[in-house]
Design a protein around this motif. Structure first.
Motif, mmCIF file in Angstrom:
data_model
loop_
_atom_site.group_PDB
_atom_site.id
_atom_site.type_symbol
_atom_site.label_atom_id
_atom_site.label_comp_id
_atom_site.label_asym_id
_atom_site.label_seq_id
_atom_site.Cartn_x
_atom_site.Cartn_y
_atom_site.Cartn_z
ATOM 1 N N VAL A 1 -150.485 74.571 -77.609
ATOM 2 C CA VAL A 1 -150.850 73.534 -78.568
ATOM 3 C C VAL A 1 -150.843 72.185 -77.868
ATOM 4 C CG1 VAL A 1 -150.130 72.425 -80.720
ATOM 5 C CG2 VAL A 1 -149.826 74.877 -80.431
ATOM 6 N N ILE B 1 -155.216 76.444 -85.447
ATOM 7 C CA ILE B 1 -153.942 76.530 -84.732
ATOM 8 C C ILE B 1 -153.282 77.830 -85.128
ATOM 9 C CG2 ILE B 1 -151.674 75.485 -84.364
ATOM 10 C CD1 ILE B 1 -152.936 72.788 -85.175
ATOM 11 N N ALA C 1 -146.679 72.966 -83.151
ATOM 12 C CA ALA C 1 -147.659 72.926 -84.236
ATOM 13 C C ALA C 1 -147.102 72.173 -85.434
ATOM 14 C CB ALA C 1 -148.056 74.340 -84.644
ATOM 15 N N VAL D 1 -154.415 76.684 -90.110
ATOM 16 C CA VAL D 1 -153.205 77.147 -89.439
ATOM 17 C C VAL D 1 -153.030 78.616 -89.785
ATOM 18 C CG1 VAL D 1 -150.720 76.813 -89.152
ATOM 19 C CG2 VAL D 1 -152.191 74.837 -89.615
#
Length: 86
Positions: A29, A46, A55, A75
């Protein structure tokens, strides 16, 4: 790269990478909203795994940065508790 992550990246690239969209895959990330801003993405996906803390810290940074605040973020992950925290 673990096989589950490789599969996720492969499927994501196939679904998103069309003549209209370029795809850049990153393992890990980005640490700051400024790093994301340099990439100028139209969308971020993500996948929360071992980098969950990054994250969790990154999403509020993105929302608080004028350059990245409007980037749609998806996400994903296996750990529901981590996803709810984000």
């Amino acid at each position: 790269m673990p096989s589950a992550l490789a599969s996720f990246l492969t499927v994501s690239r196939r679904l998103i990478a069309t003549e209209r969209y370029g795809v850049t895959s990153m393992v890990g990330v980005p640490v700051t909203a400024e790093q994301v801003a340099c990439l100028r993405p139209d969308l971020m996906i993500i996948d929360v795994g071992t980098e969950a803390r990054l994250a969790i810290d990154l999403v509020p940074q993105l929302r608080g940065n004028a350059t990245t605040a409007q980037i749609p973020i998806i996400v994903t992950g296996r750990d529901r508790r981590r996803l709810e925290e984000i």
